[in-house]
Design a protein around this motif. Structure first.
Motif, PDB file in Angstrom:
ATOM      1  N   PHE A  81      36.553  18.477  36.837  1.00  0.00           N
ATOM      2  CA  PHE A  81      37.165  19.275  37.898  1.00  0.00           C
ATOM      3  C   PHE A  81      37.769  20.566  37.341  1.00  0.00           C
ATOM      4  N   TYR A  82      38.407  20.474  36.175  1.00  0.00           N
ATOM      5  CA  TYR A  82      38.973  21.668  35.556  1.00  0.00           C
ATOM      6  C   TYR A  82      37.880  22.685  35.228  1.00  0.00           C
ATOM      7  N   PHE A  83      36.795  22.224  34.614  1.00  0.00           N
ATOM      8  CA  PHE A  83      35.701  23.127  34.268  1.00  0.00           C
ATOM      9  C   PHE A  83      35.043  23.711  35.516  1.00  0.00           C
ATOM     10  N   GLN A  84      34.929  22.907  36.564  1.00  0.00           N
ATOM     11  CA  GLN A  84      34.365  23.393  37.817  1.00  0.00           C
ATOM     12  C   GLN A  84      35.246  24.499  38.390  1.00  0.00           C
ATOM     13  N   LEU A  85      36.555  24.330  38.334  1.00  0.00           N
ATOM     14  CA  LEU A  85      37.474  25.357  38.819  1.00  0.00           C
ATOM     15  C   LEU A  85      37.329  26.644  38.007  1.00  0.00           C
ATOM     16  N   GLN A  86      37.204  26.509  36.700  1.00  0.00           N
ATOM     17  CA  GLN A  86      37.040  27.701  35.864  1.00  0.00           C
ATOM     18  C   GLN A  86      35.731  28.419  36.189  1.00  0.00           C
ATOM     19  N   LEU A  87      34.667  27.674  36.406  1.00  0.00           N
ATOM     20  CA  LEU A  87      33.389  28.293  36.787  1.00  0.00           C
ATOM     21  C   LEU A  87      33.504  28.992  38.135  1.00  0.00           C
ATOM     22  N   TYR A  88      34.209  28.382  39.075  1.00  0.00           N
ATOM     23  CA  TYR A  88      34.408  28.996  40.385  1.00  0.00           C
ATOM     24  C   TYR A  88      35.142  30.328  40.247  1.00  0.00           C
ATOM     25  N   LYS A  89      36.185  30.354  39.417  1.00  0.00           N
ATOM     26  CA  LYS A  89      36.930  31.603  39.197  1.00  0.00           C
ATOM     27  C   LYS A  89      36.032  32.685  38.602  1.00  0.00           C
ATOM     28  N   ILE A  90      35.196  32.316  37.654  1.00  0.00           N
ATOM     29  CA  ILE A  90      34.289  33.281  37.023  1.00  0.00           C
ATOM     30  C   ILE A  90      33.294  33.819  38.042  1.00  0.00           C
ATOM     31  N   ILE A  91      32.722  32.939  38.855  1.00  0.00           N
ATOM     32  CA  ILE A  91      31.742  33.370  39.859  1.00  0.00           C
ATOM     33  C   ILE A  91      32.410  34.258  40.900  1.00  0.00           C
ATOM     34  N   LYS A  92      33.617  33.921  41.309  1.00  0.00           N
ATOM     35  CA  LYS A  92      34.359  34.724  42.294  1.00  0.00           C
ATOM     36  C   LYS A  92      34.622  36.129  41.741  1.00  0.00           C
ATOM     37  N   LYS A  93      35.057  36.221  40.500  1.00  0.00           N
ATOM     38  CA  LYS A  93      35.321  37.511  39.866  1.00  0.00           C
ATOM     39  C   LYS A  93      34.031  38.322  39.739  1.00  0.00           C
ATOM     40  N   GLN A  94      32.950  37.661  39.370  1.00  0.00           N
ATOM     41  CA  GLN A  94      31.662  38.335  39.240  1.00  0.00           C
ATOM     42  C   GLN A  94      31.188  38.853  40.595  1.00  0.00           C
ATOM     43  N   ASP A  95      31.403  38.089  41.640  1.00  0.00           N
ATOM     44  CA  ASP A  95      31.040  38.507  42.992  1.00  0.00           C
ATOM     45  C   ASP A  95      31.819  39.757  43.395  1.00  0.00           C
ATOM     46  N   GLU A  96      33.103  39.785  43.074  1.00  0.00           N
ATOM     47  CA  GLU A  96      33.919  40.961  43.380  1.00  0.00           C
ATOM     48  C   GLU A  96      33.427  42.189  42.614  1.00  0.00           C
ATOM     49  N   LEU A  97      33.070  42.010  41.355  1.00  0.00           N
ATOM     50  CA  LEU A  97      32.576  43.129  40.558  1.00  0.00           C
ATOM     51  C   LEU A  97      31.245  43.653  41.092  1.00  0.00           C
ATOM     52  N   ILE A  98      30.369  42.762  41.528  1.00  0.00           N
ATOM     53  CA  ILE A  98      29.083  43.181  42.095  1.00  0.00           C
ATOM     54  C   ILE A  98      29.292  43.948  43.390  1.00  0.00           C
ATOM     55  N   THR A  99      30.222  43.483  44.226  1.00  0.00           N
ATOM     56  CA  THR A  99      30.530  44.177  45.472  1.00  0.00           C
ATOM     57  C   THR A  99      31.071  45.572  45.192  1.00  0.00           C
ATOM     58  N   GLU A 100      31.979  45.667  44.233  1.00  0.00           N
ATOM     59  CA  GLU A 100      32.552  46.967  43.867  1.00  0.00           C
ATOM     60  C   GLU A 100      31.473  47.908  43.331  1.00  0.00           C
ATOM     61  N   LEU A 101      30.583  47.406  42.496  1.00  0.00           N
ATOM     62  CA  LEU A 101      29.504  48.217  41.942  1.00  0.00           C
ATOM     63  C   LEU A 101      28.541  48.667  43.038  1.00  0.00           C
ATOM     64  N   THR A 102      28.218  47.780  43.968  1.00  0.00           N
ATOM     65  CA  THR A 102      27.326  48.133  45.072  1.00  0.00           C
ATOM     66  C   THR A 102      27.927  49.236  45.926  1.00  0.00           C
TER      67      THR A 102
END
Length: 113
Positions: A81-102
């Protein structure tokens, strides 16, 4: 102490994975930090395989669980569960960066016309 099959197989598999990580490091696929973290993980798995009763007793005593196997299962599920949460945070941050770049690319294209 009785040697079980997994106490032989797991360390061999761990060594193979550690060697693979160092090869990836040499090819500049991984950095030194990632290589060390992954190697420590596999060393921990090897220690757990070689001394399962010792570690399961410690985990059972820490969490106050009577059965060693249940303690290991609860601990493993908690780690997952801890690792899943960390992966979720990474994906969320990456999604925000892609949106900003777009948005930036769209504005640059609009200004270029």
């Amino acid at each position: 102490m009785e040697i079980r099959y997994f106490q032989i197989i797991i360390p061999i598999i761990s060594v193979l994975f550690i060697i693979r990580q160092f090869i990836s490091y040499k090819k500049n696929i991984l950095n030194i930090y990632e290589t060390i973290i992954i190697a420590l993980f596999w060393i921990g798995i090897t220690c757990l395989a070689l001394f399962p009763d010792f570690f399961s007793d410690i985990i059972a005593n820490i969490f106050g669980i009577k059965d060693n196997i249940n303690a290991l299962i609860f601990f493993a599920v908690g780690l997952l569960f801890y690792f899943q949460l960390q992966l979720y945070k990474i994906i969320k941050k990456q999604d925000e960066l892609i949106t900003e770049l777009t948005r930036k690319i769209a504005l640059d294209n609009q200004n270029a016309k």
